[in-house]
Write a protein that holds these residues in place. Structure first.
Motif, short mmCIF file in Angstrom:
data_model
loop_
_atom_site.label_atom_id
_atom_site.label_comp_id
_atom_site.label_asym_id
_atom_site.label_seq_id
_atom_site.Cartn_x
_atom_site.Cartn_y
_atom_site.Cartn_z
N PHE A 31 0.87 -1.16 0.00
CA PHE A 31 0.00 0.00 0.00
C PHE A 31 0.91 1.21 0.00
N PHE A 34 -0.56 5.66 3.46
CA PHE A 34 -1.02 5.27 4.78
C PHE A 34 -0.63 6.34 5.77
N GLU A 35 -1.25 6.28 6.95
CA GLU A 35 -0.92 7.23 8.01
C GLU A 35 -1.15 6.55 9.34
N LEU A 54 -4.77 2.56 6.21
CA LEU A 54 -4.25 2.35 4.86
C LEU A 54 -5.25 2.87 3.85
N ASP A 55 -4.78 3.54 2.81
CA ASP A 55 -5.61 3.94 1.68
C ASP A 55 -5.64 2.74 0.73
N GLN A 83 -10.72 2.54 3.33
CA GLN A 83 -9.59 2.39 4.25
C GLN A 83 -9.61 1.04 4.97
N THR A 85 -8.24 -0.10 8.68
CA THR A 85 -7.78 0.59 9.89
C THR A 85 -7.37 -0.41 10.97
#
Length: 182
Positions: A31, A34-35, A54-55, A83, A85
């Motif tokens: 991926f 992400f953040e 995650l996108d 997403q 998560t």
């Protein structure tokens, strides 16, 4: 008590997965977007509160046609569920630099508890004075338990995809602000 917020440095982090294809080889994907963050008490990561997203649209298996199939309703249904998560419930030190990370993973509309292995690589200060911490995270999930139930068999009777998905992330966190909580 002081809390410290650490955020993922996406330029020095990666998230990958591996799944068996035709039961004879492995397909690796990642991926690209992400953040996440970790909130710690003082400077100890044990017991940190971790959140991650995650996108799903950023999935990349190095084959665009396969990536589009993974984005559609057969798999991730990105239009409805953009997403994946994760929210931690505990981060427990096992020994030295080894931890167990437990939390709730949500894929599509299914949330289940998972436990991941974490190796803490240490902290360092970069050229710009930013304090960073590194982690290697690994684990396994069963894709069908998360609603990823696509199933196909070749004409010769071979299963196209395995059920077990190996997860791997190499994450570098950047220390943000320390806040004193009364």
């Amino acid at each position: 008590m002081a809390t410290t917020t650490w955020v993922i440095d996406p330029t020095h982090s990666e998230v990958q997965f591996k799944i068996k294809h035709l039961v004879i080889s492995t397909v690796t994907g990642s991926f690209k977007k992400f953040e996440g963050q970790a909130v710690t008490e003082n400077d100890s990561f044990e017991g940190a509160q971790i959140s991650f997203a995650l996108d799903v649209n950023s999935i990349d298996t190095n084959q665009e046609q396969r990536d589009e199939h993974l984005r559609n309703n057969d798999f991730f249904d990105v239009a409805a569920y953009p997403q994946i998560t994760f929210t931690s419930t505990s981060l427990t030190k096992v020994e030295d630099d080894e931890y167990k990370l437990t939390g709730n993973l949500t894929v599509k509309d299914v949330t289940k508890p998972v436990t991941l292995n974490v190796e803490y690589g240490g902290t360092a200060t970069d050229f710009y004075g930013n304090e960073k911490a590194g982690f290697e995270i690994t684990g396994k999930i069963n894709r069908k338990e998360f609603g990823l139930t696509f199933h196909a068999v070749t004409e010769a009777g071979s299963i196209v995809l395995g059920d077990e998905v190996k997860l791997s992330a190499s994450v570098q966190l950047v220390k943000q602000a320390q806040e004193v909580v009364a």
